[in-house]
Design an enzyme around this catalytic site. Structure first.
Site, PDB file in Angstrom:
ATOM      1  N   ILE A 244       0.879  -1.186   0.000  1.00 55.25           N
ATOM      2  CA  ILE A 244       0.000   0.000   0.000  1.00 55.25           C
ATOM      3  C   ILE A 244       0.903   1.218   0.000  1.00 55.25           C
ATOM      4  O   ILE A 244       1.192   1.815   1.026  1.00 55.25           O
ATOM      5  CB  ILE A 244      -0.957   0.026   1.214  1.00 55.25           C
ATOM      6  CG1 ILE A 244      -1.691  -1.317   1.340  1.00 55.25           C
ATOM      7  CG2 ILE A 244      -1.980   1.151   1.055  1.00 55.25           C
ATOM      8  CD1 ILE A 244      -2.747  -1.334   2.407  1.00 55.25           C
ATOM      9  N   HIS A 245       1.377   1.569  -1.192  1.00 55.57           N
ATOM     10  CA  HIS A 245       2.384   2.607  -1.335  1.00 55.57           C
ATOM     11  C   HIS A 245       1.899   3.630  -2.351  1.00 55.57           C
ATOM     12  O   HIS A 245       1.163   3.291  -3.270  1.00 55.57           O
ATOM     13  CB  HIS A 245       3.673   1.917  -1.810  1.00 55.57           C
ATOM     14  CG  HIS A 245       4.680   2.846  -2.385  1.00 55.57           C
ATOM     15  ND1 HIS A 245       4.772   3.092  -3.735  1.00 55.57           N
ATOM     16  CD2 HIS A 245       5.625   3.589  -1.800  1.00 55.57           C
ATOM     17  CE1 HIS A 245       5.742   3.945  -3.943  1.00 55.57           C
ATOM     18  NE2 HIS A 245       6.275   4.265  -2.787  1.00 55.57           N
ATOM     19  N   ALA A 246       2.288   4.881  -2.166  1.00 52.29           N
ATOM     20  CA  ALA A 246       2.006   5.952  -3.121  1.00 52.29           C
ATOM     21  C   ALA A 246       0.613   5.894  -3.734  1.00 52.29           C
ATOM     22  O   ALA A 246      -0.364   6.151  -3.063  1.00 52.29           O
ATOM     23  CB  ALA A 246       3.076   5.998  -4.203  1.00 52.29           C
TER      24      ALA A 246
ATOM     25  N   PRO B 273      -1.429   3.360  -4.841  1.00 51.01           N
ATOM     26  CA  PRO B 273      -2.435   2.498  -4.203  1.00 51.01           C
ATOM     27  C   PRO B 273      -2.962   3.104  -2.897  1.00 51.01           C
ATOM     28  O   PRO B 273      -4.161   3.045  -2.617  1.00 51.01           O
ATOM     29  CB  PRO B 273      -1.668   1.204  -3.934  1.00 51.01           C
ATOM     30  CG  PRO B 273      -0.569   1.178  -4.926  1.00 51.01           C
ATOM     31  CD  PRO B 273      -0.209   2.610  -5.177  1.00 51.01           C
TER      32      PRO B 273
END
Lengths: 85, 500
Positions: free
Chosen positions: A14-16, A18
């Site tokens: 769950i990065h940037a 997303p």
């Protein structure tokens, strides 16, 4: 209160983007949405808080919803996780 | 001559003058504000202005590069609106009576510091975004412009760190190369450099006195030569000339063996930046094997495949999907997206993580089911070639059975080598670097190729390989039908094949 657990499949976690998309999704909910992972908790409506959880691929996340539409929103959100994360 | 080492991010060689890019830290010595309401107003105005600038950047980048890269600025605008970030700034102004500049700088440090300490590299790069937005606010509050790159000759840009927004605002024509001290190969800045095909190296100790000096940036050798001697200069110019010659002689040509037999090369999409660049790729086709590029939905995958098909010159698209997916739904999502896109151009679909016969049956069954579903929904599709992509010795040992059931067999050379020899190869290493590539991996490779050809199927090798005439000759003799390599290798490999 409604909750479900989900193991992240998305390659980068769950990065940037997303994370940003998830925050946009939950911001439209009436429920309070809490993500718990690796012993930490975060308000799913706050981008930096979600990013600070540092959820990578294969990490198990518990999502808890509390509010008038919790059942319906939990269902939508679970589908969102399955499709996007 | 002085030599400084670094780490490769984008390959290439550049020769020119160094421009040392210095960040001007706004003056925040004066910490305390006079008027809380005034400081609040200044912060809110700066925020509005910053969001406007980020929106403009978003539009510029969506137009000139792509949506995914542009998303960097969408996320940055969201950071500015983030409740925790705002609360921290407001608290410093309202409760502690700080000036807006100081409150913003402290908040930025606090949040970025948190991400710097994270284990996952993807998350560590978040600190750069936070610093980038924070600096944007500081500059607006100070009313100062950032340092400008001179108009005349293009330069090799040297900087401690380079934010994505800084790089994107410099015209590509003004740059020969980029060398930084910080940053990572997964950062947004690296992603943009890849899209711009700008040679880039990181982890180099930058010195201010390099400014205006002549230098050679050789990313392939991972070093920068300051005031290069004639020998180094000549070598670098030779490399630049050779790559220009390669472009002149091999660009836009089909790959042919000296006997005139075509051996198609496929540009292997390695990361998100590659997707944006695919329209300029040199291969006779493009191969997209993993699904990190889009959220895992049928619509998103379809969109990604279709965009690749739409880019000019694609004669063929090879799509890879995870055949080991536990969920049948997810497997079908990949199949449906690929089948639907087949209506628009030549495409084939292969699955990895298929090492047993029962798994093969599951995959085959689901392909059939998916086709029936599409037929009943009256969605057009073509009967595309399907295949198995081998990455384990287990799958290799039953390649005869696999090949009997599919149209093509592909081999992931790096993964197969790692699996067979119990080693780990970094991105910079070639499978040939492994002791024992010959004969064990080669022997299995030949066995798989042989089984595939006997079954009348197509054999494709997927992996970075050296310009090694002996190896390529051996593969051609065995009957190889295509090679997927990173696009940066295509021209050189095409030349090598033509001169075997």
């Amino acid at each position: 209160m409604e909750s479900f657990t989900y193991t992240i499949k998305c390659e980068i976690g769950i990065h940037a983007r997303p994370a940003a998309m998830l925050v946009k999704q939950t911001q439209s909910y009436t429920s309070e949405v809490i993500l718990s992972a690796q012993g930490k908790r975060a308000n799913a409506k706050k981008l930096l808080a979600v990013l600070k959880l540092g959820v990578s691929k294969e990490v198990k996340v518990t999502v808890t919803l509390e509010g008038p539409d919790e059942a319906k929103e939990a269902q939508i959100l679970e589908q969102y996780f399955q499709k996007n994360l | 001559m002085e030599k400084y080492e670094g780490k490769l991010v984008v390959p290439g060689v550049a020769a020119g003058t160094v421009f040392v890019y210095l960040k001007q830290k706004p003056d925040i010595r004066q910490q305390d504000g006079q008027d809380k309401a005034e400081e609040m107003r200044r912060f809110q105005n700066a925020k509005v202005r910053a969001v406007e600038q980020l929106n403009l950047l978003y539009e510029k980048v969506s137009e000139e590069i792509d949506q995914d890269t542009a998303a960097i600025f969408e996320v940055q605008a969201m950071i500015l609106e983030d409740e925790d970030y705002n609360d921290a700034v407001i608290q410093l102004i309202q409760e502690q009576g700080k000036r807006a500049e100081y409150a913003v700088a402290l908040t930025g440090d606090m949040f970025s510091g948190f991400f710097t300490g994270m284990k996952d590299e993807y998350f560590r790069t978040k600190s750069i975004d936070i610093m980038d937005v924070t600096e944007r606010l500081e500059h607006i509050l100070n009313g100062k412009e950032k340092q400008q790159i001179p108009e005349n000759e293009p330069v090799i840009l040297a900087a401690e760190d380079m934010a994505p927004s800084e790089l994107i605002q410099i015209e590509r024509e003004k740059l020969l190369g980029l060398v930084t001290r910080f940053g990572s190969a997964n950062s947004h800045t690296a992603m943009i450099a890849r899209v711009l095909e700008l040679p880039m190296m990181i982890q180099t100790k930058i010195k201010k006195n390099w400014h205006g000096e002549e230098a050679i940036l050789d990313c392939e050798e991972e070093c920068l030569y300051l005031r290069p001697d004639d020998e180094v200069k000549e070598m670098a110019l030779k490399k630049i000339r050779e790559s220009q010659k390669l472009i002149r002689t091999m660009k836009g040509k089909a790959t042919l063996t000296p006997e005139g037999k075509p051996l198609p090369l496929y540009s292997w999409i390695q990361d998100k930046a590659d997707i944006s660049r695919a329209g300029r790729f040199e291969g006779e086709g493009v191969a997209l094997f993993r699904n990190w590029y889009a959220p895992f939905t049928e619509a998103c995958l379809y969109e990604a495949y279709k965009n690749l098909m739409g880019t000019r010159a694609w004669r063929k698209l090879i799509i890879g999907g995870d055949g080991g997916e536990e969920s049948k739904e997810r497997l079908k999502i990949q199949m449906k997206a690929a089948l639907k896109v087949s209506a628009y151009g030549a495409c084939s679909l292969g699955f990895y993580h298929v090492a047993t016969i029962s798994r093969l049956d599951v995959v085959k069954g689901l392909i059939k089911e998916t086709k029936e579903e599409l037929e009943s929904e009256r969605i057009p599709f073509k009967d595309i070639p399907t295949g198995i992509l081998i990455e384990t010795a287990g799958a290799g040992m039953i390649s005869d059975i696999l090949a009997d059931n599919v149209d093509f067999i592909g081999v992931f050379l790096k993964e197969l080598t790692e699996n067979m020899l119990a080693v780990h190869l970094t991105d910079q290493e070639y499978p040939e670097d492994t002791e024992g590539f010959y004969p064990s991996v080669m022997r299995l490779l030949m066995l798989i190729c042989d089984d595939t050809k006997k079954a009348g199927a197509t054999f494709i090798l997927c992996g970075k390989i050296r310009r090694d005439g002996t190896l390529i000759r051996e593969l051609i003799t065995a009957g190889i039908d295509g090679i997927c390599v990173p696009d940066s290798q295509i021209l050189s490999l095409r030349e090598c094949i033509s001169m075997l």
